[in-house]
Design a protein around this motif. Structure first.
Motif, mmCIF file in Angstrom:
data_model
loop_
_atom_site.group_PDB
_atom_site.id
_atom_site.type_symbol
_atom_site.label_atom_id
_atom_site.label_comp_id
_atom_site.label_asym_id
_atom_site.label_seq_id
_atom_site.Cartn_x
_atom_site.Cartn_y
_atom_site.Cartn_z
ATOM 1 N N ASN A 151 -6.641 18.969 17.883
ATOM 2 C CA ASN A 151 -6.371 19.790 16.720
ATOM 3 C C ASN A 151 -5.465 19.002 15.773
ATOM 4 O OD1 ASN A 151 -5.145 21.723 14.884
ATOM 5 N ND2 ASN A 151 -6.011 23.299 16.199
ATOM 6 N N ILE A 152 -5.983 18.675 14.589
ATOM 7 C CA ILE A 152 -5.233 17.837 13.666
ATOM 8 C C ILE A 152 -4.028 18.558 13.075
ATOM 9 C CG2 ILE A 152 -7.262 16.488 13.030
ATOM 10 C CD1 ILE A 152 -7.397 18.105 10.434
ATOM 11 N N HIS A 153 -3.939 19.870 13.329
ATOM 12 C CA HIS A 153 -2.844 20.641 12.751
ATOM 13 C C HIS A 153 -1.673 20.817 13.711
ATOM 14 C CE1 HIS A 153 -5.553 21.205 9.491
ATOM 15 N NE2 HIS A 153 -6.366 21.966 10.178
ATOM 16 N N ILE A 154 -1.708 20.126 14.867
ATOM 17 C CA ILE A 154 -0.598 20.137 15.819
ATOM 18 C C ILE A 154 -0.177 18.696 16.087
ATOM 19 C CG2 ILE A 154 0.135 20.638 18.173
ATOM 20 C CD1 ILE A 154 -1.809 22.914 18.261
ATOM 21 N N TYR A 155 1.121 18.470 16.061
ATOM 22 C CA TYR A 155 1.662 17.170 16.460
ATOM 23 C C TYR A 155 2.788 17.450 17.437
ATOM 24 C CZ TYR A 155 3.205 12.298 16.106
ATOM 25 O OH TYR A 155 3.523 10.981 16.383
ATOM 26 N N ASP A 156 2.533 17.177 18.708
ATOM 27 C CA ASP A 156 3.506 17.434 19.769
ATOM 28 C C ASP A 156 4.168 16.112 20.136
ATOM 29 O OD1 ASP A 156 4.818 17.943 22.231
ATOM 30 O OD2 ASP A 156 3.476 19.617 22.623
ATOM 31 N N THR A 157 5.453 15.990 19.867
ATOM 32 C CA THR A 157 6.135 14.723 20.114
ATOM 33 C C THR A 157 6.153 14.361 21.600
ATOM 34 O OG1 THR A 157 8.269 15.903 20.106
ATOM 35 C CG2 THR A 157 7.582 14.841 18.053
ATOM 36 N N MET A 158 6.141 15.362 22.479
ATOM 37 C CA MET A 158 6.112 15.069 23.911
ATOM 38 C C MET A 158 4.780 14.460 24.308
ATOM 39 S SD MET A 158 7.099 17.433 27.215
ATOM 40 C CE MET A 158 5.531 18.255 27.476
ATOM 41 N N THR A 159 3.671 15.057 23.853
ATOM 42 C CA THR A 159 2.341 14.549 24.172
ATOM 43 C C THR A 159 2.116 13.178 23.539
ATOM 44 O OG1 THR A 159 1.456 16.800 24.293
ATOM 45 C CG2 THR A 159 -0.133 15.022 24.031
ATOM 46 N N GLU A 160 2.566 13.026 22.307
ATOM 47 C CA GLU A 160 2.366 11.753 21.612
ATOM 48 C C GLU A 160 3.113 10.621 22.300
ATOM 49 O OE1 GLU A 160 0.288 11.279 19.147
ATOM 50 O OE2 GLU A 160 -0.260 13.402 19.037
ATOM 51 N N TRP A 161 4.291 10.929 22.837
ATOM 52 C CA TRP A 161 5.098 9.887 23.483
ATOM 53 C C TRP A 161 4.669 9.647 24.930
ATOM 54 C CZ3 TRP A 161 8.631 6.459 21.678
ATOM 55 C CH2 TRP A 161 9.414 5.785 22.617
ATOM 56 N N ALA A 162 4.492 10.714 25.690
ATOM 57 C CA ALA A 162 4.287 10.591 27.143
ATOM 58 C C ALA A 162 2.825 10.678 27.568
ATOM 59 C CB ALA A 162 5.088 11.661 27.872
ATOM 60 N N GLY A 163 1.948 11.169 26.690
ATOM 61 C CA GLY A 163 0.553 11.356 27.068
ATOM 62 C C GLY A 163 0.297 12.736 27.618
ATOM 63 N N LYS A 164 -0.965 13.087 27.736
ATOM 64 C CA LYS A 164 -1.344 14.417 28.215
ATOM 65 C C LYS A 164 -0.845 14.650 29.631
ATOM 66 C CE LYS A 164 -5.722 13.675 27.348
ATOM 67 N NZ LYS A 164 -7.190 13.893 27.267
ATOM 68 N N ARG A 165 -0.334 15.877 29.844
ATOM 69 C CA ARG A 165 0.106 16.355 31.157
ATOM 70 C C ARG A 165 1.324 15.602 31.703
ATOM 71 N NH1 ARG A 165 -5.359 16.564 31.154
ATOM 72 N NH2 ARG A 165 -5.538 14.516 32.116
ATOM 73 N N ASN A 166 1.965 14.789 30.881
ATOM 74 C CA ASN A 166 3.196 14.115 31.298
ATOM 75 C C ASN A 166 4.380 14.740 30.564
ATOM 76 O OD1 ASN A 166 1.947 12.244 33.045
ATOM 77 N ND2 ASN A 166 1.371 10.984 31.283
ATOM 78 N N TYR A 167 5.564 14.569 31.136
ATOM 79 C CA TYR A 167 6.764 15.195 30.564
ATOM 80 C C TYR A 167 7.779 14.143 30.157
ATOM 81 C CZ TYR A 167 11.094 17.791 30.093
ATOM 82 O OH TYR A 167 12.274 18.300 29.600
ATOM 83 N N VAL A 168 8.399 14.362 29.019
ATOM 84 C CA VAL A 168 9.550 13.580 28.607
ATOM 85 C C VAL A 168 10.451 14.522 27.806
ATOM 86 C CG1 VAL A 168 8.438 12.771 26.479
ATOM 87 C CG2 VAL A 168 10.363 11.481 27.446
#
Length: 228
Positions: A151-168
């Motif tokens: 979805n181009i209308h969401i930017y999740d800094t956690m997902t962008e940094w750590a990747g899907k299903r990972n936590y930071v």
């Protein structure tokens, strides 16, 4: 010419104020399977029921929003909260929806991008569930029930940094990028304690600061600002 609208936001939540739900959460605790004696089970439940109640703050069905902070592009952060935190959740949600509607210009064909940390799995999900519970219809352009990676209308800094299903954590990214991290006075696990202590304004300040940090992280991730 159209202009991109970025809405950076964060929410703070507490356990439900519903006695019925609180009793349900605490009465459905399941002790370890090796606990057999009634007195041992009862002692375990007594010891763990407060923790179980506090965890309701992470559940949109059993929790409650006490604060929403947001910022549009480079504008100052706005914070929505109430001293009457126990009874004003619906009005907080309505105001947030009304505020972001003013940023949406159908004639210009602009849909805002929503930016936050762990917003796809927590903030947006929680808002979606609370909107249903409270009967407050969200704006059609708010990307609820979606994922940032499709979805181009969401930017999740956690997902962008750590990747899907990972936590930071937000702090970990701040430290990595040289952005001043959060202090130890308050974090998400302490919000309920601060609210009960009458420090809702401090919670609002904490929420606003998270929005500032998310905005700084977003700009670094997208090379809008340079490393210091």
């Amino acid at each position: 010419m159209t202009h991109k609208i970025n809405i950076f936001f964060d929410i703070e939540t507490i356990p439900t104020q519903s006695t019925t739900i609180k009793e349900h959460v605490q009465s459905t605790l399941t002790p370890p399977s090796n606990y057999k004696k009634p007195e041992v089970i009862e002692a375990w439940i007594e010891e763990n029921k407060d923790a179980a109640y506090r965890k309701a703050a992470l559940n949109g069905g059993y929790g409650q929003i006490v604060c929403i902070a947001y910022a549009v592009n480079d504008e100052p952060v706005s914070v929505i909260y109430s001293d009457n935190w126990a009874g004003d959740e619906k009005s907080i949600l309505i105001r947030f929806f009304d505020d972001i509607k003013t940023q949406y210009k159908p004639s210009a064909d602009i849909t805002p991008a929503f930016i936050g940390h762990n917003l796809e799995n927590f903030d947006l999900r929680f808002i979606y569930q609370r909107a249903i519970v409270l009967g407050v219809k969200p704006p059609s352009f708010l990307p609820l029930n979606n994922k940032s990676y499709n979805n181009i209308h969401i930017y999740d800094t956690m997902t962008e940094w750590a990747g899907k299903r990972n936590y930071v954590s937000l702090n970990e990214i701040c430290i990595a990028l040289g952005i001043p991290p959060k202090n130890d006075e308050i974090d998400g696990s302490k919000v309920w304690d601060f609210v009960q202590a009458g420090k809702i304004k401090r919670v609002a300040e904490y929420c606003a600061d998270d929005v500032e940090k998310v905005r700084a992280i977003y700009k670094r991730m997208n090379f809008i600002t340079e490393a210091q």
